[in-house]
Design a protein around this motif. Structure first.
Motif, mmCIF file in Angstrom:
data_model
loop_
_atom_site.group_PDB
_atom_site.id
_atom_site.type_symbol
_atom_site.label_atom_id
_atom_site.label_comp_id
_atom_site.label_asym_id
_atom_site.label_seq_id
_atom_site.Cartn_x
_atom_site.Cartn_y
_atom_site.Cartn_z
ATOM 1 N N ALA A 23 6.673 12.412 2.765
ATOM 2 C CA ALA A 23 5.411 11.683 2.665
ATOM 3 C C ALA A 23 4.233 12.616 2.890
ATOM 4 O O ALA A 23 3.210 12.532 2.201
ATOM 5 N N GLU A 24 4.382 13.530 3.848
ATOM 6 C CA GLU A 24 3.298 14.457 4.172
ATOM 7 C C GLU A 24 3.010 15.398 3.009
ATOM 8 O O GLU A 24 1.859 15.720 2.718
ATOM 9 N N GLN A 25 4.066 15.830 2.318
ATOM 10 C CA GLN A 25 3.908 16.752 1.202
ATOM 11 C C GLN A 25 3.401 16.063 -0.062
ATOM 12 O O GLN A 25 2.599 16.633 -0.809
ATOM 13 N N LEU A 26 3.863 14.835 -0.314
ATOM 14 C CA LEU A 26 3.613 14.195 -1.600
ATOM 15 C C LEU A 26 2.411 13.267 -1.630
ATOM 16 O O LEU A 26 1.676 13.228 -2.614
ATOM 17 N N CYS A 27 2.215 12.492 -0.581
ATOM 18 C CA CYS A 27 1.335 11.325 -0.673
ATOM 19 C C CYS A 27 -0.128 11.649 -0.400
ATOM 20 O O CYS A 27 -0.457 12.343 0.560
ATOM 21 N N ASP A 28 -0.992 11.115 -1.247
ATOM 22 C CA ASP A 28 -2.430 11.185 -1.003
ATOM 23 C C ASP A 28 -2.817 10.246 0.127
ATOM 24 O O ASP A 28 -3.644 10.587 0.970
ATOM 25 N N ARG A 29 -2.219 9.057 0.136
ATOM 26 C CA ARG A 29 -2.428 8.094 1.218
ATOM 27 C C ARG A 29 -1.113 7.378 1.483
ATOM 28 O O ARG A 29 -0.260 7.267 0.602
ATOM 29 N N ILE A 30 -0.970 6.892 2.705
ATOM 30 C CA ILE A 30 0.226 6.129 3.051
ATOM 31 C C ILE A 30 -0.158 4.888 3.844
ATOM 32 O O ILE A 30 -1.153 4.865 4.554
ATOM 33 N N ALA A 31 0.657 3.858 3.678
ATOM 34 C CA ALA A 31 0.562 2.663 4.513
ATOM 35 C C ALA A 31 1.842 2.601 5.341
ATOM 36 O O ALA A 31 2.944 2.605 4.785
ATOM 37 N N ILE A 32 1.701 2.577 6.648
ATOM 38 C CA ILE A 32 2.862 2.445 7.527
ATOM 39 C C ILE A 32 3.030 0.975 7.886
ATOM 40 O O ILE A 32 2.097 0.342 8.394
ATOM 41 N N MET A 33 4.215 0.447 7.581
ATOM 42 C CA MET A 33 4.520 -0.953 7.856
ATOM 43 C C MET A 33 5.487 -1.073 9.029
ATOM 44 O O MET A 33 6.362 -0.222 9.218
ATOM 45 N N ASP A 34 5.339 -2.129 9.802
ATOM 46 C CA ASP A 34 6.271 -2.433 10.882
ATOM 47 C C ASP A 34 6.264 -3.946 11.092
ATOM 48 O O ASP A 34 5.194 -4.553 11.201
ATOM 49 N N GLU A 35 7.453 -4.533 11.068
ATOM 50 C CA GLU A 35 7.623 -5.967 11.285
ATOM 51 C C GLU A 35 6.737 -6.789 10.359
ATOM 52 O O GLU A 35 6.112 -7.777 10.765
ATOM 53 N N GLY A 36 6.684 -6.370 9.084
ATOM 54 C CA GLY A 36 5.992 -7.156 8.073
ATOM 55 C C GLY A 36 4.503 -6.960 7.988
ATOM 56 O O GLY A 36 3.834 -7.621 7.187
ATOM 57 N N ARG A 37 3.953 -6.058 8.790
ATOM 58 C CA ARG A 37 2.509 -5.832 8.795
ATOM 59 C C ARG A 37 2.199 -4.362 8.518
ATOM 60 O O ARG A 37 2.995 -3.484 8.834
ATOM 61 N N ILE A 38 1.031 -4.090 7.963
ATOM 62 C CA ILE A 38 0.538 -2.727 7.831
ATOM 63 C C ILE A 38 -0.190 -2.380 9.120
ATOM 64 O O ILE A 38 -1.158 -3.042 9.499
ATOM 65 N N ILE A 39 0.284 -1.342 9.797
ATOM 66 C CA ILE A 39 -0.313 -0.972 11.084
ATOM 67 C C ILE A 39 -1.164 0.292 10.992
ATOM 68 O O ILE A 39 -1.848 0.647 11.949
ATOM 69 N N ALA A 40 -1.118 0.963 9.841
ATOM 70 C CA ALA A 40 -1.986 2.122 9.617
ATOM 71 C C ALA A 40 -2.042 2.387 8.122
ATOM 72 O O ALA A 40 -1.053 2.214 7.411
ATOM 73 N N LEU A 41 -3.216 2.801 7.637
ATOM 74 C CA LEU A 41 -3.384 3.142 6.218
ATOM 75 C C LEU A 41 -4.448 4.230 6.116
ATOM 76 O O LEU A 41 -5.610 4.005 6.450
ATOM 77 N N ALA A 42 -4.028 5.403 5.693
ATOM 78 C CA ALA A 42 -4.946 6.540 5.566
ATOM 79 C C ALA A 42 -4.176 7.689 4.908
ATOM 80 O O ALA A 42 -3.003 7.548 4.559
ATOM 81 N N SER A 43 -4.830 8.833 4.773
ATOM 82 C CA SER A 43 -4.131 10.027 4.295
ATOM 83 C C SER A 43 -3.289 10.587 5.437
ATOM 84 O O SER A 43 -3.606 10.373 6.611
#
Length: 253
Positions: free
Chosen positions: A194-214
């Protein structure tokens, strides 16, 4: 101003009383590699399958390249490429035969050898699918997502089970797909990936997005919070962000 190619608003998916996806919202920009990360059961694959038109949502709105998922799913299917799992291929057919089969299903003419060259498999054209290595099968699987010249490519755990070199080869292929103009949505359990490929990521946990950024912003924010590695080598990496946010170690499905 970046153009939004996928817009997800208040998306929910329930299985009976179980809430698998709990009202998430996010945008994907045209031409980026966007990652959905999370531990098992976080809801990332369910979210991916809803965007791919493969799973019904409970509520919310999903727009793909201006097309509404509720009213124009057939239009969405024409502009996306979805990575198939191994069970999607006839093991006794060779790669040229498989491409001809999928070309017919898409009703889309394609130059088989050009497609195989793109994924570095031209020398395997006459090989049967069952004779391929894990990395070769994954590259061929991605090749089939490109037959209909999609604007958006969905890849669900594309490098799981591959050796490090095969993973790096696949990373270069994914970057090349983006370079040619496609938007890529990827799920992965590998934080370095993810660190190498993604411009941005959304981290999900228990059905929710808990972080969204590069990845860079997430790592910088974690460092700024006072985080330090027990044995200082680098201040932090994306795996540190993931574990700090979810409280879970990575594990195979």
């Amino acid at each position: 101003m970046q153009k939004t190619i996928i817009s997800v608003k208040n998306l929910k998916k329930n299985y009976g009383s179980f809430e698998a996806v709990k009202g998430i919202s996010f945008d994907v920009f045209e031409g980026e590699i966007f990652g959905l990360l999370g531990p098992n059961g976080a809801g990332k694959s369910t979210t991916l399958e809803i965007m791919e038109t493969l799973r019904q949502k409970t509520s919310g709105e999903v727009m793909v390249n201006g097309l509404n998922l509720d009213t124009e799913p057939d239009g969405i299917k024409k502009i996306i490429g979805v990575q198939l799992q191994t069970s999607g291929f006839y093991p006794g057919l060779n790669l040229l035969e498989l491409i001809a089969l999928f070309s017919g299903l898409y009703n889309q003419p394609v130059e088989p050898m050009e497609l195989l060259k793109l994924v570095n498999l031209a020398d395997k054209a006459k090989n049967k699918y069952k004779e391929m290595s894990g990395g070769q099968k994954q590259r061929f699987s991605i090749a089939t997502t490109l037959i209909n010249k999609p604007k958006i490519v969905f890849l669900d755990e594309p490098t799981t089970g591959l050796d490090p070199q095969a993973r790096r080869n696949l990373w270069e292929l994914i970057k090349d797909i983006r370079q040619k103009g496609a938007t890529v949505i990827i799920t992965t359990h590998y934080m370095d990936e993810a660190e190498q490929l993604c411009d941005r990521i959304a981290i999900m946990d228990e059905g929710r997005i808990i972080a969204l950024a590069s990845p860079d912003i997430m790592i910088d924010d974690l460092i700024a919070s006072g985080f330090e590695k027990p044995r200082p080598a680098k201040a932090a990496n994306l795996e540190d962000v993931f574990i700090s946010l979810t409280g879970k170690e990575m594990r195979d499905e």
